[in-house]
Enzyme design. Structure first.
Site, short mmCIF file in Angstrom:
data_model
loop_
_atom_site.label_atom_id
_atom_site.label_comp_id
_atom_site.label_asym_id
_atom_site.label_seq_id
_atom_site.Cartn_x
_atom_site.Cartn_y
_atom_site.Cartn_z
N GLU A 1 0.96 -1.22 -0.01
CA GLU A 1 0.05 -0.06 -0.18
C GLU A 1 0.85 1.23 -0.10
O GLU A 1 1.91 1.54 0.73
CB GLU A 1 -0.97 -0.01 1.27
CG GLU A 1 -1.61 1.34 1.30
CD GLU A 1 -2.49 1.23 2.75
OE1 GLU A 1 -3.07 0.10 3.15
OE2 GLU A 1 -2.97 2.14 3.22
N GLU B 1 -2.74 11.81 2.87
CA GLU B 1 -3.36 11.21 3.66
C GLU B 1 -3.28 12.01 5.21
O GLU B 1 -2.16 12.68 5.22
CB GLU B 1 -3.07 9.50 3.90
CG GLU B 1 -4.08 8.87 5.08
CD GLU B 1 -3.71 7.64 5.35
OE1 GLU B 1 -4.66 6.73 5.51
OE2 GLU B 1 -2.56 7.30 5.09
#
Length: 364
Positions: free
Chosen positions: A146, A151
């Protein structure tokens, strides 16, 4: 392009080939040329992404809706050059509901080694929010890795770029980057899946309200077998590369400067820890990170996360992504910099012809 002058009187043809091959290899290792393979603009996001009406894997206070519902609720809309993804900002939630309506989209295509550039004008902001633009192998997580590009939670700055992997993957902690490592073990089974995270401390406007006040900017990520890098440039940053700001069809990451986050493969075999990844853009609320009691309290947000999200819909008027474009690039071995040209004195016909032969065969 390397331009030099050499005397070919005593140099054989295979020596020229060796020099040209060396230059090609050096260009590839140092960075290099990428060619545009996919450009997604505005309404094109509807064709390139699937709306995921699924339970939130991060246990958020959210209900992800399908495309039809999202459009009916005005949670997504688009023009020729703008795509909007947002959460509901009008409904007071019943405690027994599944959560605030929002959107999660996943690309139809999977990507391996590539560069992706996002032109983002606005990102979701607000207490309880957890927006992200990231890549993963969703149906075999974490086996395919990932990569979190953009974020963060609860308006806490700066942006955090993170890798999450299976066992035996870590970062040295002293890489060439402008950001700062927060954690260096990428293993999802360690430290509550914190991953190996880099805070983009060089720019506090890389996330949240500051990002939005400045009109957003560009996020870019490069994935190769040797490194994963993330860059961010503010909208008015004079150093943003022209091939980024103009969305050129050929880009060259070697000229992009020091990345905000740099993850080398020196302590992690990327070939075995990363596979085909889809791109995901989503907005959730609370959950494992934004709703963590300690993280939420430290952010200065009021009440507890779920109570706040349930009862304050107007707080999420600015909880939306506004994205102009997403460009995907793939490495071109015969790119614009993998070329050696030798310029020879015109008085020697043999030198001229051999030099022209090298140019014709190694400058493509």
């Amino acid at each position: 392009m390397v331009v030099g002058q050499v005397d070919l009187l005593n140099i054989e043809r295979n020596s020229i080939l060796a020099l040209a091959s060396l230059a090609r290899s050096t260009s590839t290792l140092a960075g290099g040329g990428y060619t545009l393979t996919e450009r997604v603009l505005g309404e094109g996001f509807y064709d390139s992404f699937k709306f995921e009406n699924i339970p939130d894997p991060t246990n958020g206070r959210v209900t992800y809706v399908d495309r039809t519902t999202a459009q009916n609720l005005n949670l997504t809309y688009a023009t020729s050059d703008t795509f909007i993804l947002r959460a509901d900002h009008t409904t007071v939630l019943n405690p027994s509901s599944t959560g605030r309506s929002s959107v999660r989209i996943r690309s139809h295509h999977e990507y391996y080694e590539h560069v992706v550039v996002f032109d983002v004008q606005h990102m979701p902001e607000g207490c309880g929010t957890w927006p992200a633009i990231w890549e993963t192998g969703e149906f075999d997580w974490p086996a395919k890795g990932e990569i979190d590009i953009l974020e963060g939670v609860n308006n806490v700055v700066p942006n955090q770029s993170t890798l999450h992997t299976s066992h035996n993957c870590s970062m040295p902690g002293d890489t060439t980057q402008s950001g700062t490592f927060k954690t260096t073990d990428c293993d999802t089974s360690v430290a509550g899946n914190a991953g190996c995270a880099v805070k983009l401390t060089q720019d506090m406007n890389s996330f949240g309200p500051g990002f939005n006040r400045n009109g957003g900017g560009w996020y870019a990520m490069e994935r190769t077998p040797h490194h994963i890098k993330v860059w961010f440039w503010e909208r008015s940053d004079p150093s943003v590369p022209l091939d980024v700001s103009r969305g050129e069809s050929i880009i060259n990451t070697i000229h992009w400067g020091t990345p905000g986050a740099h993850f080398p493969s020196t302590q992690c075999d990327f070939q075995s820890h990363f596979g085909g990844n889809s791109i995901i853009i989503n907005l959730t609320f609370c959950g494992d990170w934004a709703g963590d009691a300690a993280a939420y309290s430290a952010s200065g947000c009021p009440l507890d996360c779920v109570t706040y999200v349930d009862n304050n819909p107007k707080a999420f008027r600015n909880a939306y992504f506004q994205i102009s474009s997403m460009n995907i690039y793939k490495w071109t071995p015969q790119g614009p910099i993998s070329c050696v040209v030798f310029i020879f004195p015109l008085s020697n016909p043999r030198k001229k012809s051999l030099g022209q032969w090298v140019k014709n065969n190694h400058c493509r």
